[in-house]
Scaffold this motif. Structure first.
Motif, mmCIF file in Angstrom:
data_model
loop_
_atom_site.group_PDB
_atom_site.id
_atom_site.type_symbol
_atom_site.label_atom_id
_atom_site.label_comp_id
_atom_site.label_asym_id
_atom_site.label_seq_id
_atom_site.Cartn_x
_atom_site.Cartn_y
_atom_site.Cartn_z
ATOM 1 N N UNK A 151 46.787 39.575 42.533
ATOM 2 C CA UNK A 151 46.300 40.359 41.390
ATOM 3 C C UNK A 151 45.632 39.458 40.367
ATOM 4 N N UNK A 152 46.268 38.325 40.050
ATOM 5 C CA UNK A 152 45.696 37.405 39.064
ATOM 6 C C UNK A 152 44.340 36.879 39.523
ATOM 7 N N UNK A 153 44.230 36.526 40.801
ATOM 8 C CA UNK A 153 42.967 36.007 41.326
ATOM 9 C C UNK A 153 41.903 37.096 41.332
ATOM 10 N N UNK A 154 42.293 38.307 41.742
ATOM 11 C CA UNK A 154 41.338 39.412 41.762
ATOM 12 C C UNK A 154 40.785 39.716 40.388
ATOM 13 N N UNK A 155 41.656 39.750 39.385
ATOM 14 C CA UNK A 155 41.206 39.995 38.008
ATOM 15 C C UNK A 155 40.311 38.849 37.543
ATOM 16 N N UNK A 156 40.655 37.608 37.909
ATOM 17 C CA UNK A 156 39.845 36.451 37.502
ATOM 18 C C UNK A 156 38.453 36.510 38.119
ATOM 19 N N UNK A 157 38.374 36.937 39.380
ATOM 20 C CA UNK A 157 37.078 37.020 40.059
ATOM 21 C C UNK A 157 36.167 38.014 39.349
ATOM 22 N N UNK A 158 36.712 39.174 38.995
ATOM 23 C CA UNK A 158 35.864 40.150 38.321
ATOM 24 C C UNK A 158 35.665 39.814 36.841
ATOM 25 N N UNK A 197 53.359 31.404 33.656
ATOM 26 C CA UNK A 197 52.341 30.949 32.707
ATOM 27 C C UNK A 197 51.012 30.718 33.416
ATOM 28 N N UNK A 198 51.053 30.061 34.566
ATOM 29 C CA UNK A 198 49.823 29.808 35.317
ATOM 30 C C UNK A 198 49.179 31.112 35.765
ATOM 31 N N UNK A 199 50.010 32.064 36.204
ATOM 32 C CA UNK A 199 49.489 33.349 36.641
ATOM 33 C C UNK A 199 48.805 34.103 35.520
ATOM 34 N N UNK A 200 49.379 34.052 34.318
ATOM 35 C CA UNK A 200 48.789 34.739 33.166
ATOM 36 C C UNK A 200 47.480 34.091 32.731
ATOM 37 N N UNK A 201 47.347 32.790 32.968
ATOM 38 C CA UNK A 201 46.150 32.083 32.519
ATOM 39 C C UNK A 201 44.989 32.186 33.497
ATOM 40 N N UNK A 202 45.255 32.513 34.761
ATOM 41 C CA UNK A 202 44.190 32.561 35.759
ATOM 42 C C UNK A 202 43.068 33.529 35.371
ATOM 43 N N UNK A 203 43.364 34.782 34.965
ATOM 44 C CA UNK A 203 42.277 35.677 34.568
ATOM 45 C C UNK A 203 41.499 35.155 33.361
ATOM 46 N N UNK A 204 42.201 34.516 32.424
ATOM 47 C CA UNK A 204 41.552 33.963 31.235
ATOM 48 C C UNK A 204 40.556 32.875 31.628
ATOM 49 N N UNK A 205 40.936 32.045 32.587
ATOM 50 C CA UNK A 205 40.014 31.000 33.058
ATOM 51 C C UNK A 205 38.779 31.621 33.706
#
Length: 260
Positions: free
Chosen positions: A151-158, A6-14
């Protein structure tokens, strides 16, 4: 679904939401050169993520097929391309720098179609994060907790600059700051939604994991080639987009290898 997933899925959204909040702190719309650079950065992250986090693991999970290990990845990749191609034709949308809407004719407001364009962009990103976390849950080889987090962090950064790129033009088009922020956040809400749906689908059909990994890669490649590369190369100083593409690619590669 575990708390980690759940946390991983929410990281890009944040990441998208934080970027959309820039509408409260920045008075003017982002300059065209900066937008080209940010589009290039996003494209670089997505290409690197597609290769290291999706396509390579897909082929490694099909290693038992020998020289035909590429077949599931190839099939999934083209299915992902086809999926985004269909969405591109059935959903009316307007790219940020575009003057003419794409998809079927619609009476939707210009701002609504701008949000739909970014929403289409975010769907494959959510699927990519979802399928990697599904592989983590299923103890798939070559998918680690660190790799999924990378991957989650990379997507969140962009996603951060993307959130700003959508909310600020909406405010410039006449929307209030609150409405522009809300629509920017809404455009990113499809990421955890499609991520969760992908996790559920993968858990039901475990042997389909290589196909799902490459499906997400194909969908992201479609977005990069159809939208991001043309936008990063438009107008003068296109080298800014190229350099930021290289930076985004390098950052995602480092994250995936270092954390994976």
């Amino acid at each position: 679904m575990s708390a980690t997933v759940f946390q991983g899925l929410m990281i890009p959204f944040f990441g998208t939401s934080a970027g959309a909040a820039c509408v409260y702190f920045m008075r003017r719309e982002l300059g065209s050169t900066l937008q080209r650079g940010l589009n290039g950065f996003a494209a670089g992250v997505m290409v690197a993520a597609s290769i290291w986090s999706l396509l390579l693991p897909a082929m490694e999970q099909s290693a038992s097929l020998g020289r035909a290990a590429f077949v599931p990845a190839l099939i999934g990749y083209w299915l992902g391309i086809g999926f985004l191609l269909i969405l591109d034709h059935v959903i009316p949308h307007l790219h940020r720098r575009g003057e003419q809407a794409e998809g079927p004719r619609s009476r939707l407001a210009r701002t609504t179609m701008m949000v739909l364009a970014v929403t289409l962009h975010n769907i494959p990103e959510g699927m990519a994060v979802g399928v990697v976390y599904a592989g983590l849950l299923g103890s798939s080889p070559r998918i680690t907790a660190g790799g999924a987090l990378a991957l989650a962090i990379g997507i969140a950064i962009q996603n951060f600059p993307e959130g700003a790129i959508i909310s600020m033009p909406l405010h410039a088009e006449g929307k209030s700051r609150g409405s522009a922020f809300f629509l920017g956040v809404l455009s990113g809400a499809v990421e955890p939604l499609f991520g969760a749906l992908t996790v559920l689908a993968a858990s039901l059909v475990v042997p389909a994991m290589p196909y799902l990994l490459s499906f997400a890669a194909g969908a992201m490649f479609y977005v990069v080639v159809e939208e991001l590369i043309p936008e990063m190369a438009a107008g003068e100083h296109s080298h800014v987009g190229v350099l930021l593409f290289t930076l985004g690619f390098s950052l995602m590669m480092v994250l995936d290898v270092a954390l994976g």
